[in-house]
Design an enzyme around this catalytic site. Structure first.
Site, short mmCIF file in Angstrom:
data_model
loop_
_atom_site.label_atom_id
_atom_site.label_comp_id
_atom_site.label_asym_id
_atom_site.label_seq_id
_atom_site.Cartn_x
_atom_site.Cartn_y
_atom_site.Cartn_z
N TRP A 74 -50.71 15.28 -2.72
CA TRP A 74 -49.64 14.59 -1.82
C TRP A 74 -48.88 15.55 -0.88
CZ3 TRP A 74 -47.04 10.16 -1.20
CH2 TRP A 74 -45.85 10.02 -0.73
N ASN A 100 -50.16 22.42 -7.77
CA ASN A 100 -49.36 21.11 -7.68
C ASN A 100 -48.01 22.05 -7.66
OD1 ASN A 100 -47.58 19.14 -7.80
ND2 ASN A 100 -48.01 18.70 -10.30
N LYS A 476 -31.57 -4.66 -4.08
CA LYS A 476 -32.37 -4.13 -5.18
C LYS A 476 -32.33 -5.68 -5.99
CE LYS A 476 -34.36 -1.62 -4.42
NZ LYS A 476 -34.27 -0.71 -3.42
O1 M6R Z 1 -40.74 3.10 4.30
P1 M6R Z 1 -39.41 2.96 4.60
O2 M6R Z 1 -38.30 3.47 4.28
O3 M6R Z 1 -39.38 2.90 6.28
O4 M6R Z 1 -39.49 1.34 4.42
C1 M6R Z 1 -37.93 0.76 4.71
C2 M6R Z 1 -38.26 -0.69 4.03
O5 M6R Z 1 -39.42 -1.52 4.49
C3 M6R Z 1 -37.93 -0.38 2.62
O6 M6R Z 1 -36.90 0.18 2.29
C4 M6R Z 1 -37.84 -1.76 1.74
O7 M6R Z 1 -36.48 -2.37 2.28
C5 M6R Z 1 -37.87 -1.68 0.19
N1 M6R Z 1 -38.65 -2.73 -0.17
C6 M6R Z 1 -36.47 -1.69 -0.41
O8 M6R Z 1 -36.64 -1.48 -1.83
#
Ligand code: M6R
Length: 598
Positions: A74, A100, A476
């Protein structure tokens, strides 16, 4: 976060290492590699990408031996690539290591090694470790490793092998490592899941310990040279559970990882009460900041506006990335456009950044995934180092974004010679503990979930810097439990949404001590007067107990830290409600982890 695996025994090591890497892939999955020893030679194969592709490499047929190490990466320093993949070797391919963690003083050590003639080929912080071992090696590998780790600042889990030695050396400071005990064979891994099908007897290395692992035995000593006790543990979990380290879902695991992710994030960023970020920007030249993002990252941006305007006194505009480029945005001299993205691949955010660049703005990314497209598109970046986030609902990345934004706001304030309260810096250092304390409420929140999971809808209300946390709580809940939920500034309720309130439509209030606590208490009364149920999350429980049967106490912090602390109960509530409803929590319907379409 990366995954380490090692094997020494009579069997062919390659399939054992590859299977182990497959199990460790959740820890990082941008590149991988293995090193095996045969006929006093090291045989190495590395590749960018996933284990699945690696298994198909024809060259694998040439990589054999009964002793080997492997790594799944990562990226933290250096883009994901074959060159940056582990194992790394010394100048003569006699020694190989996998790492790591993060070596904070690697640049300094690298400069010295280059001056001394070492050929360092990757952009990683890890490669310098093997060159240091080479420098100190005069026949005694243990001694060379000890001298090396004494020079390292930061965190490491290390596995080291030499072409002529029948052992693997493991060292731990901050990054997990466990030894698996077999019959005539030994294993080493970052996570016991990688060796569970071979043995259930394990010894977890403790911080600042080193192990010398041979086929039939192993010794552990402390880095100060003292012999250490071996505490053998029997693993009772089954394979399925352990992949999530005993948690039911990745989301739950990632929620509970937050004290650690924030600890990792803060490491090295506060020195002598000063914020240290290596950014390619001049704070005194910034006249306005535009933050652009999507979803949870957009909520982080809203909190960032409060932080930056309060501490650095620079005006901030927050824009949905999906809207930004289509409204011909005005970019002036002195504008800095900040893109926040966990994945670094969100198409809307990427295009917003490209649009800003086209219009001449300076750009900065706040990103989790190193080497991602957005991280490469921006002029400067803050990596939040939250590790791989597997659950589709973003949790640990969100609090890492909030903490990074607070550090960024304080960094800008410093750059503009504005005063930062020492007390706040002290509180920031305490943040991992405060998060832990906030998570300790999980049983209470589970009980609330039982009480409310059949509700037809939910409101999340707050004021000030906590308002975006109300929005995040609602997001959420709706994305993983499919219960309609709305987040609002508490004062907005009376302008329309209050019409929805009845006994089956509860409201969660985030109500920390602040200048507006009295106002939010009035808003609670308004809900109660309409027979609405309330849940109150507060650091002032004595005052609020009379207003609700459901009061969740969180640790008392400054108002500026409270959004991070208040995130724990809203994440937990959404998680437990979704679990009670039997939802597919890690992969909610219709959603994807990174949204690469506009
Ligand atoms: O990878 P990103 O932070 O750019 O993603 C943005 C949104 O797609 C992401 O935060 C989405 O809203 C999540 N499913 C929230 O839990």
């Amino acid at each position: 976060m990366c995954g380490i695996i090692g094997y020494i025994g009579k069997k062919e090591a390659q399939p054992i290492l590859i299977k182990g890497l497959e199990r460790l892939e959740y820890r990082g999955y941008d590149s991988l590699g293995i090193c095996l020893q045969k006929n006093n030679k090291l045989h190495i194969l590395k590749k960018k990408g996933r284990v699945e592709d690696f298994k198909r490499l024809p060259l694998l047929a040439n990589i054999q031996g009964n002793l080997g190490i492997g790594h799944t990466r990562w990226a933290t320093h250096g883009v994901p690539s074959q060159l940056n993949a582990h194992p790394h070797t010394d100048c003569h391919q006699n020694i190989a290591i996998v790492h790591n963690g993060i070596i904070e003083n690697y640049q300094l050590l690298k400069n010295v090694l280059i001056k001394e003639g070492h050929k360092i080929v990757s952009q990683t912080d890890s490669e310098i470790i093997v060159h240091l071992i080479e420098k100190f090696y005069h026949g005694d590998l243990e001694e060379a490793v000890l001298k090396t780790v004494n020079l390292l600042e930061g965190t490491f889990g290390l596995a080291i092998m030499h072409k002529d030695k029948n052992n693997i050396i493991a060292v731990r400071r901050g990054s997990p490592l466990a030894i698996g005990i077999g019959r005539g064979e030994m294993f080493l891994a970052s996570d016991v899941s990688a060796m569970l099908e071979h043995t259930r007897q394990v010894v977890y290395l403790k911080d600042n310990q080193m192990a010398v692992i041979r086929r039939n035995s192993f010794q552990i000593k402390n880095l100060d040279g003292q012999k250490a006790e071996k505490e053998i543990k029997m693993i009772k979990w089954n394979l399925d559970q352990i992949e999530k380290s005993g948690y039911k879902h990745f989301m739950e695991k990632e929620i509970f990882e937050q004290p650690e992710t924030i600890k990792d994030l803060l490491r090295g960023k506060i020195k002598n009460n000063t914020i240290k970020l290596s950014l390619n920007i001049e704070p005194e030249r910034i006249k306005r900041i535009i933050i652009t993002a999507c979803g949870t990252s957009w909520h982080a941006a809203l909190v960032g506006k409060y932080f930056i305007e309060h501490f650095a006194r620079i005006p901030v505009v927050v824009d949905y990335a999906s809207e930004f480029r289509y409204r011909n945005p005005i970019i002036n001299e002195g504008d800095l456009v900040v893109g926040i993205s966990q994945s670094g691949e969100t198409a809307d955010t990427l295009e917003a950044i490209r649009e800003a660049k086209k219009k001449g703005a300076a750009t900065l990314g706040i990103i989790n995934v190193v080497g991602s497209t957005i991280s490469q598109a921006v002029d400067s970046g803050i990596f939040i180092h939250a590790g791989p986030e597997i659950g589709v609902a973003s949790t640990k990345a969100f609090t890492a974004q909030l903490t990074s934004l607070l550090l960024f706001a304080l960094y800008l304030a410093q750059g503009n010679n504005l005063k930062i309260e020492k007390a706040l810096i002290l509180e920031l250092k305490q943040l991992p503990n405060q998060i832990k304390e906030s998570l300790a409420n999980h049983k209470e929140i589970k009980a609330l979930a039982k009480q409310f999971y059949k509700s037809k809808g939910f409101f999340f209300l707050a004021r000030g810097v906590n308002t975006p946390i109300a929005l995040e709580g609602a997001l959420k809940l709706k994305e993983i439990s499919y219960i309609p939920a709305e987040g609002y500034p508490a004062g907005e309720m009376k302008h329309g949404p209050i019409a929805l309130i009845d006994k089956d439509f509860p409201t969660l209030f985030l109500a920390p001590r602040s200048a507006t606590l009295n106002k939010i208490i009035s808003n609670m009364q308004e809900i109660k007067a309409r027979k609405g149920e309330t849940i109150i999350v507060t650091n002032d429980p004595k005052r609020l107990k009379r207003l609700s049967h459901s009061v969740v106490e969180v640790p008392l912090t400054s108002e500026w830290i409270s959004p991070i602390i208040n995130t724990m109960p809203v994440q937990l509530l959404a998680y437990y409600i979704a679990d009670l409803k039997g939802c597919n929590i890690d992969k909610p319907r219709n959603l994807a982890k990174s949204v690469t379409v506009e």
